[in-house]
Design an enzyme around this catalytic site. Structure first.
Site, PDB file in Angstrom:
ATOM      1  N   GLY A  12       0.865  -1.265   0.142  1.00  0.00           N
ATOM      2  CA  GLY A  12      -0.080   0.137   0.008  1.00  0.00           C
ATOM      3  C   GLY A  12       0.876   1.244  -0.005  1.00  0.00           C
ATOM      4  N   GLY A  15      -0.685   4.656  -0.986  1.00  0.00           N
ATOM      5  CA  GLY A  15      -1.645   5.418   0.048  1.00  0.00           C
ATOM      6  C   GLY A  15      -1.135   6.183   1.169  1.00  0.00           C
ATOM      7  N   SER A 109      -7.273   0.217  12.603  1.00  0.00           N
ATOM      8  CA  SER A 109      -8.116   1.578  12.799  1.00  0.00           C
ATOM      9  C   SER A 109      -8.735   1.595  14.139  1.00  0.00           C
ATOM     10  CB  SER A 109      -8.948   1.473  11.446  1.00  0.00           C
ATOM     11  OG  SER A 109      -9.998   2.652  11.631  1.00  0.00           O
ATOM     12  N   SER A 110      -8.807   2.842  14.700  1.00  0.00           N
ATOM     13  CA  SER A 110      -9.512   2.894  15.715  1.00  0.00           C
ATOM     14  C   SER A 110     -11.217   2.683  15.611  1.00  0.00           C
ATOM     15  CB  SER A 110      -9.508   4.440  16.245  1.00  0.00           C
ATOM     16  OG  SER A 110      -9.859   5.403  15.363  1.00  0.00           O
ATOM     17  N   CYS A 111     -11.583   2.629  14.355  1.00  0.00           N
ATOM     18  CA  CYS A 111     -12.931   1.947  14.593  1.00  0.00           C
ATOM     19  C   CYS A 111     -13.227   0.636  14.746  1.00  0.00           C
ATOM     20  CB  CYS A 111     -13.436   2.141  12.843  1.00  0.00           C
ATOM     21  SG  CYS A 111     -12.763   0.925  11.736  1.00  0.00           S
ATOM     22  N   TYR A 138     -15.875  -2.337   7.389  1.00  0.00           N
ATOM     23  CA  TYR A 138     -14.395  -2.140   7.517  1.00  0.00           C
ATOM     24  C   TYR A 138     -13.868  -2.557   8.860  1.00  0.00           C
ATOM     25  CZ  TYR A 138     -10.248   0.627   7.292  1.00  0.00           C
ATOM     26  OH  TYR A 138      -8.837   1.102   7.197  1.00  0.00           O
ATOM     27  N   LYS A 142     -10.783  -5.319   9.984  1.00  0.00           N
ATOM     28  CA  LYS A 142      -9.518  -4.751  10.732  1.00  0.00           C
ATOM     29  C   LYS A 142      -9.352  -5.672  11.972  1.00  0.00           C
ATOM     30  CE  LYS A 142      -7.781  -1.761   8.146  1.00  0.00           C
ATOM     31  NZ  LYS A 142      -6.341  -2.257   7.466  1.00  0.00           N
ATOM     32  N   PRO A 165      -4.164   3.005  14.759  1.00  0.00           N
ATOM     33  CA  PRO A 165      -4.059   4.596  14.717  1.00  0.00           C
ATOM     34  C   PRO A 165      -5.327   5.234  14.800  1.00  0.00           C
ATOM     35  CG  PRO A 165      -3.759   3.763  12.494  1.00  0.00           C
ATOM     36  CD  PRO A 165      -3.891   2.679  13.481  1.00  0.00           C
ATOM     37  N   THR A 166      -5.414   6.442  15.312  1.00  0.00           N
ATOM     38  CA  THR A 166      -6.609   7.374  15.354  1.00  0.00           C
ATOM     39  C   THR A 166      -6.682   7.929  14.053  1.00  0.00           C
ATOM     40  OG1 THR A 166      -7.651   9.148  16.620  1.00  0.00           O
ATOM     41  CG2 THR A 166      -5.508   9.455  16.190  1.00  0.00           C
ATOM     42  N   HIS A 181     -11.871  11.274   4.021  1.00  0.00           N
ATOM     43  CA  HIS A 181     -12.420  11.558   5.423  1.00  0.00           C
ATOM     44  C   HIS A 181     -12.723  13.010   5.781  1.00  0.00           C
ATOM     45  CE1 HIS A 181     -10.319   7.416   6.078  1.00  0.00           C
ATOM     46  NE2 HIS A 181     -11.377   7.312   6.764  1.00  0.00           N
ATOM     47  N   ARG A 253     -13.247  14.266  17.790  1.00  0.00           N
ATOM     48  CA  ARG A 253     -12.497  13.337  17.068  1.00  0.00           C
ATOM     49  C   ARG A 253     -10.971  13.849  17.324  1.00  0.00           C
ATOM     50  NH1 ARG A 253     -16.290  11.099  16.585  1.00  0.00           N
ATOM     51  NH2 ARG A 253     -17.434  10.157  14.687  1.00  0.00           N
ATOM     52  N   ASP A 321     -23.432  11.749  11.931  1.00  0.00           N
ATOM     53  CA  ASP A 321     -22.023  12.171  12.813  1.00  0.00           C
ATOM     54  C   ASP A 321     -20.963  11.282  12.788  1.00  0.00           C
ATOM     55  OD1 ASP A 321     -22.305  15.011  13.333  1.00  0.00           O
ATOM     56  OD2 ASP A 321     -23.759  14.693  14.935  1.00  0.00           O
TER      57      ASP A 321
END
Length: 357
Positions: A12, A15, A109-111, A138, A142, A165-166, A181, A253, A321
């Protein structure tokens, strides 16, 4: 510790994250970096991925390849997000084991954390509640990658670690208004609004040539007729007098410059092995962030100021949101010896300078 001539594969590399890791490695004097474009290697293809690893035999792997996007993209292309990200991670992690990679660092990812996780979010909150619905596909992909790294370590004694990561921003970000984003979308919206305000139509034409607008609107643009561009920009809420921003602006955020993330990744790759991370995090991963968050309304004001847009901000509260707050607990990362360096306004200034150039 990676030797300067060690063969390092950055998956990647074009990216946001991958390009930052390549920049950091080159800055530190690493000379044997292996990369492949998507056209050269489809990482969702197991056979092709195995053949690449068999031929190249990388010693170290940074797994930064992924299909990424904001709330709209995640919520629209759910099947693509879960399938492509699961396949990419599975193929690279399995091939890294099969062909003897010394160490792999997986970018998460923080998600991955529950929508209503306590704040700030600690590593142990993984899988303790329901995910945010708009990016669940997603997030599941992850989480699968994190667990894959863990179970390969436990079954095969591999040295695979993950970082969470955030929200990230920086050079080579995605500025497509449909799939980007929040921070790059804001920066571009205000930039285009400023150009409209100043009547700089040639600059606007250059901008829309460089990055798609998205929403299937690019086909409506005639580069020889600025009026068509103005109409398209109006459809996405950008005029010389006002810019429409999605949501209420009341959510919080955290933002990390991607060059800081790259620094953390190379630091962990060089200094912290899987077994050391396991002592403080059973799933072999640590959060990477700044430990500071900001209300989106305040972020919008900073970006507007940095860009120099003088128009009005309008809020489209019919838009989602997302998660109310996303702040990572980075206590464990600090214990391992790493802190961020780039503060938010400085990072946004640097990004806007890069964007203009």
């Amino acid at each position: 510790m990676m030797k300067k001539d060690a063969k390092i594969y950055v998956a990647g590399h074009r990216g946001l994250v991958g390009s930052a890791i390549v920049r950091k490695l080159k800055e530190l004097g690493y000379t044997n970096i292996v990369t492949r474009t998507h056209a050269e290697l489809d990482l969702t293809d197991q056979k092709a991925t195995r053949e690449f690893f068999e031929k190249e035999r990388p010693e170290y792997v940074f797994l930064a390849a992924a299909k990424v996007g904001g709330i709209l993209a995640n919520n629209t292309y759910k099947a693509d997000f879960i399938y492509q990200n699961v396949m990419i991670a599975a193929n690279i992690i399995e091939a890294s084991y099969r062909y003897g990679v010394k160490k792999l660092l997986n970018l998460g990812s923080s998600c991955i954390y529950p929508k209503y996780a306590p704040q700030p979010m600690k590593e142990e909150y993984l899988l303790t509640g329901e995910l945010e619905p708009t990016n669940e596909p997603y997030a599941i992909a992850k989480i699968s990658a994190i667990k894959m790294c863990r179970y390969f370590n436990e079954q095969y004694s591999t040295n695979f670690v993950s970082v969470m990561p955030t929200n990230l921003y920086g050079p080579n970000d995605n500025f497509n208004l449909e799939t980007s984003h929040v921070l790059p979308a804001l920066l571009r919206k205000f930039h285009l609004g400023k150009l409209l305000m100043e009547g700089k139509y040639e600059d606007i034409i250059r901008d829309v040539k460089r990055y798609p607008i998205g929403f299937d609107l690019d086909k409506e643009i005639d580069e020889n007729d600025p009026k068509t561009i103005i109409k398209v920009l109006e459809k996405v809420g950008i005029t010389k007098d006002s810019v429409i921003v999605w949501g209420t602006g009341e959510v919080y955020r955290e933002f990390l410059h991607v060059d800081d993330l790259a620094g953390a990744c190379v630091y962990l790759m060089n200094n912290i092995d899987a077994e050391e991370i396991k002592k403080i995090s059973p799933d072999y991963f640590v959060n990477v962030g700044t430990s500071e968050d900001i209300k989106i309304k305040d972020l919008v004001e900073i970006v507007k100021e940095v860009v120099g847009y003088k128009g009005e901000i309008k809020w489209d509260t019919s838009r989602p949101d997302g998660t109310p707050r996303k702040l990572l607990d980075v206590t464990r990362l600090h214990k391992l010896g790493w802190w961020h360096k780039i503060e938010l306004k400085e990072g946004i200034l640097n990004l806007y300078k890069w964007y203009e150039e």
